[in-house]
Design a protein around this motif. Sequence first.
Motif, PDB file in Angstrom:
ATOM      1  N   SER A 126      46.805 -27.797  26.379  1.00 38.36           N
ATOM      2  CA  SER A 126      46.325 -26.436  26.159  1.00 38.36           C
ATOM      3  C   SER A 126      47.285 -25.424  26.797  1.00 38.36           C
ATOM      4  CB  SER A 126      44.904 -26.304  26.717  1.00 38.36           C
ATOM      5  OG  SER A 126      44.316 -25.081  26.309  1.00 38.36           O
ATOM      6  N   THR A 127      46.814 -24.209  26.966  1.00 40.01           N
ATOM      7  CA  THR A 127      47.661 -23.076  27.328  1.00 40.01           C
ATOM      8  C   THR A 127      47.088 -22.293  28.502  1.00 40.01           C
ATOM      9  OG1 THR A 127      48.446 -20.916  26.510  1.00 40.01           O
ATOM     10  CG2 THR A 127      46.429 -21.749  25.555  1.00 40.01           C
ATOM     11  N   ASP A 128      47.966 -21.576  29.205  1.00 35.39           N
ATOM     12  CA  ASP A 128      47.499 -20.698  30.280  1.00 35.39           C
ATOM     13  C   ASP A 128      46.801 -19.449  29.735  1.00 35.39           C
ATOM     14  OD1 ASP A 128      49.751 -19.404  29.274  1.00 35.39           O
ATOM     15  OD2 ASP A 128      50.715 -19.103  31.209  1.00 35.39           O
ATOM     16  N   GLU A 129      46.951 -19.196  28.447  1.00 40.46           N
ATOM     17  CA  GLU A 129      46.370 -17.985  27.871  1.00 40.46           C
ATOM     18  C   GLU A 129      44.839 -18.002  27.876  1.00 40.46           C
ATOM     19  OE1 GLU A 129      48.166 -16.262  24.402  1.00 40.46           O
ATOM     20  OE2 GLU A 129      50.028 -17.360  24.711  1.00 40.46           O
ATOM     21  N   VAL A 130      44.245 -19.184  28.063  1.00 44.21           N
ATOM     22  CA  VAL A 130      42.785 -19.268  28.122  1.00 44.21           C
ATOM     23  C   VAL A 130      42.227 -18.494  29.317  1.00 44.21           C
ATOM     24  CG1 VAL A 130      42.702 -21.482  26.925  1.00 44.21           C
ATOM     25  CG2 VAL A 130      42.813 -21.441  29.431  1.00 44.21           C
ATOM     26  N   ILE A 280      58.703  -1.453  19.912  1.00 43.15           N
ATOM     27  CA  ILE A 280      57.769  -1.246  18.811  1.00 43.15           C
ATOM     28  C   ILE A 280      56.342  -1.127  19.352  1.00 43.15           C
ATOM     29  CG2 ILE A 280      59.255  -2.454  17.164  1.00 43.15           C
ATOM     30  CD1 ILE A 280      57.435  -4.913  17.466  1.00 43.15           C
ATOM     31  N   LYS A 281      55.434  -0.730  18.488  1.00 44.16           N
ATOM     32  CA  LYS A 281      54.035  -0.562  18.880  1.00 44.16           C
ATOM     33  C   LYS A 281      53.509  -1.841  19.520  1.00 44.16           C
ATOM     34  CE  LYS A 281      49.426   0.445  17.044  1.00 44.16           C
ATOM     35  NZ  LYS A 281      48.614   0.667  15.829  1.00 44.16           N
ATOM     36  N   ASP A 282      52.799  -1.689  20.627  1.00 45.80           N
ATOM     37  CA  ASP A 282      52.334  -2.851  21.379  1.00 45.80           C
ATOM     38  C   ASP A 282      51.337  -3.672  20.572  1.00 45.80           C
ATOM     39  OD1 ASP A 282      52.314  -4.559  23.499  1.00 45.80           O
ATOM     40  OD2 ASP A 282      51.352  -3.188  24.916  1.00 45.80           O
ATOM     41  N   ARG A 283      51.327  -4.965  20.845  1.00 43.97           N
ATOM     42  CA  ARG A 283      50.372  -5.880  20.220  1.00 43.97           C
ATOM     43  C   ARG A 283      48.953  -5.530  20.676  1.00 43.97           C
ATOM     44  NH1 ARG A 283      51.357 -11.654  22.275  1.00 43.97           N
ATOM     45  NH2 ARG A 283      52.729 -11.971  20.497  1.00 43.97           N
ATOM     46  N   GLU A 284      47.988  -5.679  19.780  1.00 40.88           N
ATOM     47  CA  GLU A 284      46.581  -5.442  20.128  1.00 40.88           C
ATOM     48  C   GLU A 284      46.142  -6.448  21.197  1.00 40.88           C
ATOM     49  OE1 GLU A 284      44.216  -4.327  16.253  1.00 40.88           O
ATOM     50  OE2 GLU A 284      45.839  -5.701  15.734  1.00 40.88           O
ATOM     51  N   GLY A 285      45.541  -5.935  22.264  1.00 41.45           N
ATOM     52  CA  GLY A 285      45.032  -6.803  23.321  1.00 41.45           C
ATOM     53  C   GLY A 285      46.110  -7.556  24.070  1.00 41.45           C
ATOM     54  N   HIS A 286      47.308  -6.989  24.150  1.00 40.21           N
ATOM     55  CA  HIS A 286      48.454  -7.681  24.738  1.00 40.21           C
ATOM     56  C   HIS A 286      48.248  -7.934  26.231  1.00 40.21           C
ATOM     57  CE1 HIS A 286      53.156  -7.929  24.611  1.00 40.21           C
ATOM     58  NE2 HIS A 286      52.574  -9.097  24.860  1.00 40.21           N
ATOM     59  N   ASP A 287      48.252  -9.196  26.635  1.00 35.89           N
ATOM     60  CA  ASP A 287      48.077  -9.550  28.046  1.00 35.89           C
ATOM     61  C   ASP A 287      49.284  -9.087  28.862  1.00 35.89           C
ATOM     62  OD1 ASP A 287      45.623 -10.746  27.644  1.00 35.89           O
ATOM     63  OD2 ASP A 287      46.470 -12.740  27.329  1.00 35.89           O
ATOM     64  N   LEU A 288      49.007  -8.525  30.037  1.00 37.97           N
ATOM     65  CA  LEU A 288      50.084  -7.984  30.865  1.00 37.97           C
ATOM     66  C   LEU A 288      50.927  -9.081  31.495  1.00 37.97           C
ATOM     67  CD1 LEU A 288      51.574  -5.689  32.315  1.00 37.97           C
ATOM     68  CD2 LEU A 288      49.817  -5.796  34.110  1.00 37.97           C
ATOM     69  N   ARG A 289      50.262 -10.052  32.125  1.00 36.40           N
ATOM     70  CA  ARG A 289      51.021 -11.031  32.918  1.00 36.40           C
ATOM     71  C   ARG A 289      50.326 -12.386  32.906  1.00 36.40           C
ATOM     72  NH1 ARG A 289      50.336 -11.704  38.915  1.00 36.40           N
ATOM     73  NH2 ARG A 289      51.868 -13.277  39.547  1.00 36.40           N
ATOM     74  N   TYR A 290      51.140 -13.432  32.751  1.00 34.49           N
ATOM     75  CA  TYR A 290      50.687 -14.808  32.968  1.00 34.49           C
ATOM     76  C   TYR A 290      51.498 -15.394  34.122  1.00 34.49           C
ATOM     77  CZ  TYR A 290      49.109 -14.464  28.047  1.00 34.49           C
ATOM     78  OH  TYR A 290      48.545 -14.080  26.870  1.00 34.49           O
ATOM     79  N   ALA A 291      50.824 -16.143  34.962  1.00 32.88           N
ATOM     80  CA  ALA A 291      51.515 -16.846  36.048  1.00 32.88           C
ATOM     81  C   ALA A 291      50.709 -18.092  36.397  1.00 32.88           C
ATOM     82  CB  ALA A 291      51.669 -15.956  37.271  1.00 32.88           C
ATOM     83  N   ILE A 292      51.393 -19.200  36.570  1.00 32.46           N
ATOM     84  CA  ILE A 292      50.744 -20.493  36.801  1.00 32.46           C
ATOM     85  C   ILE A 292      50.993 -20.981  38.227  1.00 32.46           C
ATOM     86  CG2 ILE A 292      51.047 -22.954  36.306  1.00 32.46           C
ATOM     87  CD1 ILE A 292      49.306 -21.927  34.260  1.00 32.46           C
TER      88      ILE A 292
END
Length: 325
Positions: A126-130, A280-292
């Motif tokens: 899986s992913t850290d995006e969860v 370009i225009k930011d992605r909808e709901g764009h997460d600021l930061r991921y860190a593991i």
Amino acid sequence: MIKNILITGESGFIGSHLLRCFVNKYSDYMIHGLDSLTYASNRIFNKELEIKNNYKFHQIDIRNREEVIKLFESEKYTDVIHLAAESHVDNSIENPLIFAETNVLGTLNLLDAFRKYSTGRFHHVSTDEVYGDLEINDSAFDETTSYNPSSPYSASKAASDHFVRAYHRTYGIDIIITNCSNNFGPHQHQEKFIPTIIKCILESRNIPIYGKGDNIRDWLYVQDHVDAIDKVFHEGNRGETYNVGGNNELTNLDLVYKICDIMVDKGYCLDNPRKLISFIKDREGHDLRYAINSHKINSELDWEPRFKFLDVLSSTIDWYVDYLK
């Protein structure tokens, strides 16, 4: 054969590297690769493995419950390493349904088949995006971080994680989950961030960057991820989750600068490619930061990234320059 393992998503980016590792490293295992061969897959990367006696390929869509059940009934897999997924966030915003169908219902089909016919381990990748996103000064995600997915993609992966854990709790199957940060390296589809940057520079086209380019990601080299999956699959504790990070946090803009500079130094472009950067225009709901936070896998299983970021970023650029010719 000691183990009869099914690797799903075998012709995708991470799956192609994992498949090559297992087929070549474990000659006493029978490795079955499954892939539906969507636009993001490429059989070329694993074609050479077809001469191996311990490898077999199946073109099956995990959404097809009947075919999945029939495959498990026929092959009697001991273990599954599940990577097959729709993974591009932008695509999930355009068409959330296929992400639910593949990432959630497809995973359920595999779990039901595994529960009926298999006796070993179900390793869910899986992913850290969860976990959602972090503010600049927040502590990194660890395995106790609450789920807070932001995109349809991360919501579908979160749901699949929950189902995997529920099947462990309810039916007692041996499961393990790994949540990784952003992967990079050879074989990645051109729609992804690093291949897009390289391709734009080679073609002297604008390099698209969402917003101001200040979103932060932790970058994990794909071979380090493969090593982690190998380690966790064989040595991880039943029912546990392990976060896998690369310890390479960079803003998107800083990453683009590094790629530009490497490509100039290597003579892959005549002019300064930084001038191609286009916000370009930011992605909808764009997460600021991921860190593991990878302390658990570091301390319990003695795993840590072994490749130096700039070295493998440079070799990844070399690979794409050659591949895109």
